[in-house]
Design a protein around this motif. Structure first.
Motif, PDB file in Angstrom:
ATOM      1  N   UNK A 225       0.741  -1.123   0.052  1.00 22.33           N
ATOM      2  CA  UNK A 225      -0.011  -0.302   0.152  1.00 22.33           C
ATOM      3  C   UNK A 225       0.696   1.355   0.061  1.00 22.33           C
ATOM      4  N   UNK A 226       2.149   1.338   0.150  1.00 22.11           N
ATOM      5  CA  UNK A 226       2.870   2.496   0.259  1.00 22.11           C
ATOM      6  C   UNK A 226       4.043   2.507  -1.047  1.00 22.11           C
ATOM      7  N   UNK A 292      -3.789 -11.561   4.492  1.00 19.71           N
ATOM      8  CA  UNK A 292      -4.942 -10.579   4.573  1.00 19.71           C
ATOM      9  C   UNK A 292      -4.055  -9.388   4.987  1.00 19.71           C
ATOM     10  N   UNK A 293      -3.463  -8.619   4.046  1.00 24.43           N
ATOM     11  CA  UNK A 293      -2.521  -7.587   4.232  1.00 24.43           C
ATOM     12  C   UNK A 293      -3.294  -6.194   4.755  1.00 24.43           C
ATOM     13  N   UNK A 294      -2.906  -5.802   5.949  1.00 22.75           N
ATOM     14  CA  UNK A 294      -3.638  -4.801   6.378  1.00 22.75           C
ATOM     15  C   UNK A 294      -3.030  -3.234   5.723  1.00 22.75           C
ATOM     16  N   UNK A 295      -3.984  -2.086   5.686  1.00 20.87           N
ATOM     17  CA  UNK A 295      -3.788  -1.122   4.722  1.00 20.87           C
ATOM     18  C   UNK A 295      -3.163  -0.069   5.521  1.00 20.87           C
ATOM     19  N   UNK A 296      -3.009  -0.364   7.082  1.00 19.55           N
ATOM     20  CA  UNK A 296      -2.775   0.716   7.744  1.00 19.55           C
ATOM     21  C   UNK A 296      -1.424   0.586   8.760  1.00 19.55           C
ATOM     22  N   UNK A 422      -3.607  -2.235 -15.905  1.00 24.53           N
ATOM     23  CA  UNK A 422      -5.030  -1.936 -16.336  1.00 24.53           C
ATOM     24  C   UNK A 422      -5.557  -0.555 -16.585  1.00 24.53           C
ATOM     25  N   UNK A 423      -4.390   0.234 -16.938  1.00 26.52           N
ATOM     26  CA  UNK A 423      -4.082   1.555 -16.969  1.00 26.52           C
ATOM     27  C   UNK A 423      -4.983   2.404 -16.192  1.00 26.52           C
ATOM     28  N   UNK A 424      -5.155   1.848 -14.638  1.00 26.76           N
ATOM     29  CA  UNK A 424      -5.275   2.417 -13.625  1.00 26.76           C
ATOM     30  C   UNK A 424      -4.849   3.799 -13.416  1.00 26.76           C
ATOM     31  N   UNK A 425      -5.574   4.716 -12.741  1.00 30.09           N
ATOM     32  CA  UNK A 425      -4.974   6.126 -12.618  1.00 30.09           C
ATOM     33  C   UNK A 425      -4.576   6.478 -11.172  1.00 30.09           C
ATOM     34  N   UNK A 426      -3.420   6.731 -11.008  1.00 29.23           N
ATOM     35  CA  UNK A 426      -2.739   7.101  -9.753  1.00 29.23           C
ATOM     36  C   UNK A 426      -2.781   8.673  -9.783  1.00 29.23           C
ATOM     37  N   UNK A 466      -5.579   0.249  -5.129  1.00 31.50           N
ATOM     38  CA  UNK A 466      -4.522  -0.175  -4.008  1.00 31.50           C
ATOM     39  C   UNK A 466      -3.787   1.039  -3.341  1.00 31.50           C
ATOM     40  N   UNK A 467      -3.239   2.112  -4.374  1.00 32.64           N
ATOM     41  CA  UNK A 467      -2.656   3.124  -3.602  1.00 32.64           C
ATOM     42  C   UNK A 467      -3.476   4.087  -3.265  1.00 32.64           C
ATOM     43  N   UNK A 468      -4.819   4.083  -3.446  1.00 32.60           N
ATOM     44  CA  UNK A 468      -5.728   5.042  -2.714  1.00 32.60           C
ATOM     45  C   UNK A 468      -5.689   4.452  -1.304  1.00 32.60           C
ATOM     46  N   UNK A 469      -5.798   2.916  -1.083  1.00 32.84           N
ATOM     47  CA  UNK A 469      -5.973   2.330   0.307  1.00 32.84           C
ATOM     48  C   UNK A 469      -4.994   2.770   1.234  1.00 32.84           C
TER      49      UNK A 469
END
Ligand SMILES: C/C=C/C(=O)SCCNC(=O)CCNC(=O)[C@H](O)C(C)(C)COP(=O)(O)OP(=O)(O)OC[C@H]1O[C@@H](n2cnc3c(N)ncnc32)[C@H](O)[C@@H]1OP(=O)(O)O
Length: 657
Positions: A225-226, A292-296, A422-426, A466-469
């Motif tokens: 996530x980072x 189950x990877x934590x986001x925080x 998938x051409x996702x937008x960061x 993913x980067x938002x989380x």
């Protein structure tokens, strides 16, 4: 030999990689001899290949006739002589054991035509050493596909010490003919590019836990996530197989030294046969839900250390002329799904900072893996980075990594270029998009913009969730929403017509981006929608406001509230898509439409866009702009040209004067 001279490819080994390579070769139109040492092995590979082709046809990624034709081109064979006697190119994908491979080459040499090229699909062994058991080391190279070959875009083309450069060119051409992206590895160096960067990262993740610096959860939260890797480092190690990483490290340690000493944590897992997903347990227990990877639980110090270790590997590759930073970035993004290349990540983090991080760790621990590479030191000292900095390229067109900008005739082409994600937008992609629109808007030659997504899977699957989380700070998220709204708004407001060419998924933020185009063309395989509610989000890049102007509020609510994926025909009924075209005609039609619009009268187009935009919520304002613009046009040469062309029954040539 030219790639057009290659008709028959022999693939030796019908395991996971072998049958996958055979499938890719057959799909590209080559006759394929798929060979393994036993009937049951070769038949199993052939059956898996057939299953995979059917799956592609089921998902409409290829036609049924295409799948059948590809299968017809594959001949399963056990006898080596029969498999290779008329082969133009041989790809060897037998087990990763030096002895097994060498024996195969000794036998192969006796039966293959003299001019045939041999390419080994090894992921770690020495290409040079293998080539030396043959009589044709100059016609021998590495051709490293990634698993599964049919989905993974990257092929590392590796030069052995004796390889003729023409053979490397040929192998790259062949990879391209198979629809892949080759990256040249100029020297036969352990781990080549992708494993050389990835495996030491996994090792360092293990050392962080071994040394009680961080927990598995913290390392995985940080990497996923980072840093933005597709999975946490331990999750990835389990996916790849802990034994595989261990073997690569062990080999690297033997050749390159103690910087690659496998962490005891990896050794323990291998000894306990807890090898990851394939054995049901590794760092995670897959009978108990898996990772189950934590986001925080992101930790900055963990990110610094991991990025520093990656930067060191990049520096060693560049310093030893194995590959340059752009090639390394491309390979690692395509081969390991990194959101950005490791060289780019290192530049962003600051080379001198990473150098210092390593140097301090080296002083504290004396561990060889922290010893900064000479080239990293050189960069840190001179203040340079792996890639030329923005200041270095001042005056030139800015260089982009997540979008591609080009001009073809009067059409500016803006392509979202993250096909591996998938051409996702960061956030970074938004910055580049904004700058790219400025570049095209400032170019007087550009009279229309065509907006597309790279690859065949997606126009864009939306925001990179993913980067938002990983950075779920509410205040930052407000800014991110505004940034998306404003960036897409630039396209909506720009003076030239914009066509969105939608091929594949157009979801969430991707659809909000397409909403800002003036017209939309979609291929039949596309799927469109605003799935944000499914994630507990809302379409925060303008979707709650702009979509209703195109499809009406009722349909906009249907699209947003259901979160469904819609086919392009339905979206055409709703008025969102202007044209639906067959998949194989899509590209031509999108360009044709963009070129048609680029031939239109620029001043009239500009004022029309402005009047329509201003009139959306204030008809009187729009009408006033329309009237003023109508008056302005009276004085233009374009009007004269339009009327003359009409009278002469010819096409007008508008110049925008
Ligand atoms: C303000 C704006 C907000 C937003 O835009 S929120 C995001 C809205 N978008 C979505 O919700 C779409 C989410 N993605 C999906 O539903 C599916 O994916 C697709 C339908 C696009 C494709 O499905 P399939 O063909 O089965 O592929 P796959 O294995 O699910 O995805 C391939 C890789 O692409 C990654 N990915 C897809 N969409 C996103 C995304 N939006 N953000 C981050 N990653 C994404 C996946 O995780 C996976 O990755 P790996 O191969 O590493 O497992």
């Amino acid at each position: 030999m030219d790639v057009d001279d290659i008709e028959t490819i022999a693939v030796l080994g019908a395991g996971n990689m072998g049958h996958g390579i055979a499938e890719v070769a057959a799909l590209a139109g080559f006759d394929v001899h798929l060979r393994d040492i036993k009937e049951e092995f070769v038949q199993k590979g052939y059956d898996q290949l057939e299953w995979s082709l059917n799956k592609l046809a089921e998902k409409e990624q290829i036609g049924e006739a295409e799948a059948e034709a590809a299968l017809d081109r594959v001949t399963p064979i056990v006898d080596l002589e029969e498999a290779v006697e008329d082969a133009d190119f041989v790809v060897e994908a037998v087990p990763e054991k030096m002895d097994i491979k060498k024996n195969v080459y000794r036998e192969l040499e006796q039966h293959a035509p003299d001019e045939a090229v041999f390419a080994t699909n090894t992921s770690s062994l020495s290409v040079t050493e293998l080539s030396e058991v043959t009589d044709r080391p100059e016609r021998f190279c590495g051709m490293h596909f990634f698993n599964p070959p049919v989905r993974m875009q990257l092929v590392e083309v590796i030069s052995g010490a004796h390889t003729d450069p023409e053979v490397l060119d040929l192998t790259e051409d062949l990879a391209e003919a198979m629809g892949k992206t080759p990256v040249r590895v100029r020297k036969d160096s352990p781990g080549f590019i992708v494993n050389r960067v990835l495996v030491p990262l996994l090792n360092e993740a293990a050392w962080l836990v071994e040394d009680d610096v961080a927990t598995i959860a913290e390392v995985d939260s940080t990497t996923k996530y980072d840093i933005g890797l597709p999975m946490g480092a331990f999750e990835l190690a389990d996916q790849v197989g802990v034994d595989v990483s261990y073997d690569v490290l062990d080999y690297m340690q033997g050749v390159l030294g103690d910087a690659y000493e496998p962490c005891p944590l990896l050794v323990e897992k291998v000894e306990a046969e807890k090898l990851g997903k394939k054995t049901g347990e590794g760092f995670y227990d897959y009978d108990d839900g898996g990772a189950d990877v934590p986001t925080d639980q992101i930790r900055e110090d963990v990110a610094d250390r991991l990025v520093a270790v990656m930067a060191n590997e990049v520096a060693k590759l560049v310093g030893n002329d194995v590959a340059d930073p752009a090639e390394i970035d491309e390979a690692v993004m395509l081969g390991a799904g990194y959101p950005e290349g490791p060289a780019k990540m290192a530049d962003d983090a600051g080379i001198d900072y990473l150098y210092e991080t390593l140097d301090n760790l080296y002083e504290e621990t004396g561990a060889a893996r922290y010893e900064p590479a000479e080239y990293l030191g050189t960069l840190a000292e001179s203040g340079d980075q792996f890639h030329a900095s923005a200041e270095d390229s001042e005056g030139d067109t800015p260089s982009f990594s997540s979008v591609a900008v080009s001009v073809d005739g009067k059409v500016g082409h803006l392509e979202i270029d993250r096909p591996h994600r998938m051409n996702t937008i960061s956030g970074e992609l938004l910055d580049e998009l904004s700058e790219a629109v400025d570049v095209l808007a400032a170019d007087d030659d550009v009279r229309a913009i065509l907006l597309t997504g790279a690859g065949e899977k997606a126009f864009s699957a939306g925001a990179d969730v993913q980067s938002m989380a990983g950075s779920a700070d509410p205040i930052d998220a407000v800014e991110l929403s505004r940034k998306g709204q404003q960036t897409f708004g630039k396209l909506e407001a720009c003076d030239v017509p914009v066509v969105a060419g939608i091929d594949g998924y157009c979801l969430g933020g991707g659809m909000e981006l397409a909403t800002c185009a003036d017209m939309r063309v979609a291929s039949t395989r596309s799927e469109l929608g605003q799935p944000e509610h499914n994630l507990g989000l809302l379409p925060g890049w303008g979707g709650t406001q702009r979509l209703k102007h195109i499809v009406g509020e009722g349909r906009a609510k249907e699209i947003i509230f259901t979160g469904d994926r819609f086919d392009p025909e339905t979206m055409a009924d709703y008025g969102f898509v202007n044209e639906v075209v067959a998949n194989d005609e899509f590209e031509d039609r999108a360009w044709e439409l963009a070129r048609d619009l680029a031939a239109g009268p620029p001043i009239a187009q500009r004022y029309t866009k402005r009047a329509m935009l201003a009139g959306r919520d204030d008809t009187d304002a729009g009408l006033e702009i329309e009237a003023q613009a109508f008056g302005q046009l009276m004085n233009t040469q374009d009007l004269m040209e339009g009327i003359s062309a009409f009278s002469a029954d010819r096409d007008p040539e508008f110049e925008g004067h």
